[in-house]
Scaffold this motif. Sequence first.
Motif, PDB file in Angstrom:
ATOM      1  N   LEU A  57       0.864  -1.174   0.000  1.00  0.00           N
ATOM      2  CA  LEU A  57       0.000   0.000   0.000  1.00  0.00           C
ATOM      3  C   LEU A  57       0.902   1.225   0.000  1.00  0.00           C
ATOM      4  N   GLU A  58       0.911   1.950  -1.090  1.00  0.00           N
ATOM      5  CA  GLU A  58       1.705   3.188  -1.154  1.00  0.00           C
ATOM      6  C   GLU A  58       1.009   4.248  -0.305  1.00  0.00           C
ATOM      7  N   LEU A  59       1.591   4.531   0.846  1.00  0.00           N
ATOM      8  CA  LEU A  59       0.912   5.403   1.805  1.00  0.00           C
ATOM      9  C   LEU A  59       0.755   6.826   1.266  1.00  0.00           C
ATOM     10  N   GLN A  60       1.613   7.225   0.338  1.00  0.00           N
ATOM     11  CA  GLN A  60       1.546   8.602  -0.170  1.00  0.00           C
ATOM     12  C   GLN A  60       0.494   8.762  -1.265  1.00  0.00           C
ATOM     13  N   THR A  61       0.151   7.651  -1.923  1.00  0.00           N
ATOM     14  CA  THR A  61      -0.791   7.756  -3.047  1.00  0.00           C
ATOM     15  C   THR A  61      -2.073   6.945  -2.836  1.00  0.00           C
ATOM     16  N   GLY A  62      -2.016   5.945  -1.929  1.00  0.00           N
ATOM     17  CA  GLY A  62      -3.164   5.075  -1.718  1.00  0.00           C
ATOM     18  C   GLY A  62      -3.247   3.914  -2.690  1.00  0.00           C
ATOM     19  N   ILE A  63      -2.283   3.773  -3.583  1.00  0.00           N
ATOM     20  CA  ILE A  63      -2.327   2.663  -4.550  1.00  0.00           C
ATOM     21  C   ILE A  63      -2.015   1.344  -3.852  1.00  0.00           C
ATOM     22  N   LEU A  64      -2.840   0.337  -4.110  1.00  0.00           N
ATOM     23  CA  LEU A  64      -2.676  -0.993  -3.526  1.00  0.00           C
ATOM     24  C   LEU A  64      -2.259  -1.950  -4.635  1.00  0.00           C
ATOM     25  N   ASP A  65      -1.138  -2.646  -4.402  1.00  0.00           N
ATOM     26  CA  ASP A  65      -0.593  -3.517  -5.458  1.00  0.00           C
ATOM     27  C   ASP A  65       0.024  -4.747  -4.819  1.00  0.00           C
ATOM     28  N   PRO A  66      -0.355  -5.965  -5.198  1.00  0.00           N
ATOM     29  CA  PRO A  66      -1.367  -6.243  -6.208  1.00  0.00           C
ATOM     30  C   PRO A  66      -2.779  -6.046  -5.657  1.00  0.00           C
ATOM     31  N   CYS A  67      -3.731  -5.927  -6.558  1.00  0.00           N
ATOM     32  CA  CYS A  67      -5.135  -5.947  -6.155  1.00  0.00           C
ATOM     33  C   CYS A  67      -5.928  -6.695  -7.223  1.00  0.00           C
ATOM     34  N   ALA A  68      -7.136  -7.101  -6.871  1.00  0.00           N
ATOM     35  CA  ALA A  68      -7.932  -7.926  -7.784  1.00  0.00           C
ATOM     36  C   ALA A  68      -8.441  -7.094  -8.961  1.00  0.00           C
ATOM     37  N   ARG A  69      -8.830  -5.847  -8.657  1.00  0.00           N
ATOM     38  CA  ARG A  69      -9.348  -4.990  -9.717  1.00  0.00           C
ATOM     39  C   ARG A  69      -9.348  -3.537  -9.258  1.00  0.00           C
ATOM     40  N   VAL A  70      -9.348  -2.646 -10.242  1.00  0.00           N
ATOM     41  CA  VAL A  70      -9.445  -1.213  -9.969  1.00  0.00           C
ATOM     42  C   VAL A  70     -10.766  -0.734 -10.552  1.00  0.00           C
ATOM     43  N   LEU A  71     -11.645  -0.250  -9.687  1.00  0.00           N
ATOM     44  CA  LEU A  71     -12.920   0.312 -10.143  1.00  0.00           C
ATOM     45  C   LEU A  71     -12.736   1.799 -10.387  1.00  0.00           C
ATOM     46  N   SER A  72     -13.086   2.253 -11.554  1.00  0.00           N
ATOM     47  CA  SER A  72     -13.001   3.679 -11.864  1.00  0.00           C
ATOM     48  C   SER A  72     -14.406   4.260 -11.894  1.00  0.00           C
ATOM     49  N   ARG A  73     -14.591   5.317 -11.129  1.00  0.00           N
ATOM     50  CA  ARG A  73     -15.888   6.018 -11.155  1.00  0.00           C
ATOM     51  C   ARG A  73     -15.667   7.370 -11.803  1.00  0.00           C
ATOM     52  N   ARG A  74     -16.233   7.514 -12.993  1.00  0.00           N
ATOM     53  CA  ARG A  74     -16.081   8.747 -13.767  1.00  0.00           C
ATOM     54  C   ARG A  74     -17.336   9.608 -13.626  1.00  0.00           C
ATOM     55  N   LEU A  75     -17.265  10.797 -14.174  1.00  0.00           N
ATOM     56  CA  LEU A  75     -18.418  11.706 -14.081  1.00  0.00           C
ATOM     57  C   LEU A  75     -19.699  11.035 -14.575  1.00  0.00           C
ATOM     58  N   SER A  76     -19.570  10.228 -15.645  1.00  0.00           N
ATOM     59  CA  SER A  76     -20.765   9.579 -16.203  1.00  0.00           C
ATOM     60  C   SER A  76     -21.320   8.499 -15.272  1.00  0.00           C
ATOM     61  N   ASP A  77     -20.453   7.956 -14.386  1.00  0.00           N
ATOM     62  CA  ASP A  77     -20.928   6.948 -13.422  1.00  0.00           C
ATOM     63  C   ASP A  77     -21.666   7.592 -12.252  1.00  0.00           C
ATOM     64  N   MET A  78     -21.557   8.923 -12.135  1.00  0.00           N
ATOM     65  CA  MET A  78     -22.079   9.608 -10.957  1.00  0.00           C
ATOM     66  C   MET A  78     -23.408  10.311 -11.247  1.00  0.00           C
ATOM     67  N   GLN A  79     -24.075   9.860 -12.301  1.00  0.00           N
ATOM     68  CA  GLN A  79     -25.373  10.445 -12.663  1.00  0.00           C
ATOM     69  C   GLN A  79     -26.319  10.435 -11.468  1.00  0.00           C
ATOM     70  N   GLY A  80     -26.874  11.578 -11.149  1.00  0.00           N
ATOM     71  CA  GLY A  80     -27.866  11.664 -10.073  1.00  0.00           C
ATOM     72  C   GLY A  80     -27.285  11.691  -8.675  1.00  0.00           C
ATOM     73  N   MET A  81     -25.958  11.597  -8.525  1.00  0.00           N
ATOM     74  CA  MET A  81     -25.366  11.539  -7.184  1.00  0.00           C
ATOM     75  C   MET A  81     -25.141  12.936  -6.600  1.00  0.00           C
ATOM     76  N   PHE A  82     -24.889  13.918  -7.478  1.00  0.00           N
ATOM     77  CA  PHE A  82     -24.673  15.285  -6.996  1.00  0.00           C
ATOM     78  C   PHE A  82     -25.999  16.046  -7.035  1.00  0.00           C
ATOM     79  N   ALA A  83     -26.105  17.064  -6.209  1.00  0.00           N
ATOM     80  CA  ALA A  83     -27.362  17.811  -6.122  1.00  0.00           C
ATOM     81  C   ALA A  83     -27.667  18.533  -7.444  1.00  0.00           C
ATOM     82  N   ASP A  84     -26.609  19.009  -8.104  1.00  0.00           N
ATOM     83  CA  ASP A  84     -26.806  19.799  -9.323  1.00  0.00           C
ATOM     84  C   ASP A  84     -26.455  18.949 -10.552  1.00  0.00           C
ATOM     85  N   GLU A  85     -27.430  18.211 -11.065  1.00  0.00           N
ATOM     86  CA  GLU A  85     -27.207  17.294 -12.185  1.00  0.00           C
ATOM     87  C   GLU A  85     -26.808  18.056 -13.461  1.00  0.00           C
ATOM     88  N   LYS A  86     -27.342  19.254 -13.608  1.00  0.00           N
ATOM     89  CA  LYS A  86     -26.994  20.073 -14.777  1.00  0.00           C
ATOM     90  C   LYS A  86     -25.503  20.438 -14.734  1.00  0.00           C
TER      91      LYS A  86
END
Lengths: 191, 191
Positions: A11-40
């Motif tokens: 676990l790289e304490l300065q970056t938070g990267i964990l290696d090895p790991c099973a998978r890396v989940l990426s959450r992009r702006l398009s994955d966050m639809q409806g999560m923020f108060a201002d969808e526009k």
Amino acid sequence: MTVMEPSASRLELQTGILDPCARVLSRRLSDMQGMFADEKARLELQARQGDSLVYAVYVAEIPETASHLPHSTTVIQPGRVGDEFFMTKGHFHAVRDRAEVYLGLAGQGCMLTQTDEGETRLFDMRPGTLVYVPPFWAHRTINTGSEPFAFLCVWPGDAGHDYGTIETRGFAKILVARGSKAVLVDNPRYG
Amino acid sequence: MTVMEPSASRLELQTGILDPCARVLSRRLSDMQGMFADEKARLELQARQGDSLVYAVYVAEIPETASHLPHSTTVIQPGRVGDEFFMTKGHFHAVRDRAEVYLGLAGQGCMLTQTDEGETRLFDMRPGTLVYVPPFWAHRTINTGSEPFAFLCVWPGDAGHDYGTIETRGFAKILVARGSKAVLVDNPRYG
């Protein structure tokens, strides 16, 4: 009986990267639809800067069963949708009566917790801040700084994840920028 | 229903000190009777330098029940009893089928794991080394460096601790200094 082998990861304490790991989940702006108060504002941001990364989760390869302790690291990028800080989706445990341990590693942010009844508690997180999320509290992490905010999570293997309740109702409060401050305000979309 | 309040504590990443915590367990030379292979050397060391601290455990105030994730930090002092490095007593979980997560924070050391049948696995630990101890493995940490060795542990609330098996039988292997190296050798007292 076959027992699982012990293992060590980095676990790289300065970056938070964990290696090895099973998978890396990426959450992009398009994955966050409806999560923020201002969808526009989310759509405008996505149109302006592309489908940027909001956060990445480095998931260790651990069975999700009662005997085990799955864990992951998360790195939330700095940024805002309107005046609301970049954050994780947040979740309850499917089995409500299960806790989780968080340890801040890099950057600065907050942990927002909430009961099923909409009671909230907010905690500042810095490197070395250990937050205990007891059974029954939903939890979301939020980057309030200008650098990536990284932390470690450990949860019981039989906890499960209920993202749907938060996707539907939201949190009762949201964390927004007011000048140079992060301020917790009522979520206009909380149901 | 009354739910437990979430809470934040400060984990000093450079020292391993956890504050606040419910209690600090101190394990001194006199508490380690019979744990090192050379009991005569332990007694001589105690006579020579007094009842010194071997390690301290900072235990968070978390219920030891199935829903929860108790956790603690441990700081092992540098030192040896004869040629054997300072270490924790080590334990199985009373409920064998329970895992534990370790994260190295400061100093350098090793994690020694062992099955009930005496199979061992050894892992180097540095700041950022995350060791996963799966169900069924006893575990002991060992300071092989010249500075305090500190780490975080998280375990399932219903795991319990079985110290007796290790107190009676020991680990099959011990970690000893050979010149400037740490070498794993058979434990002459393993039963």
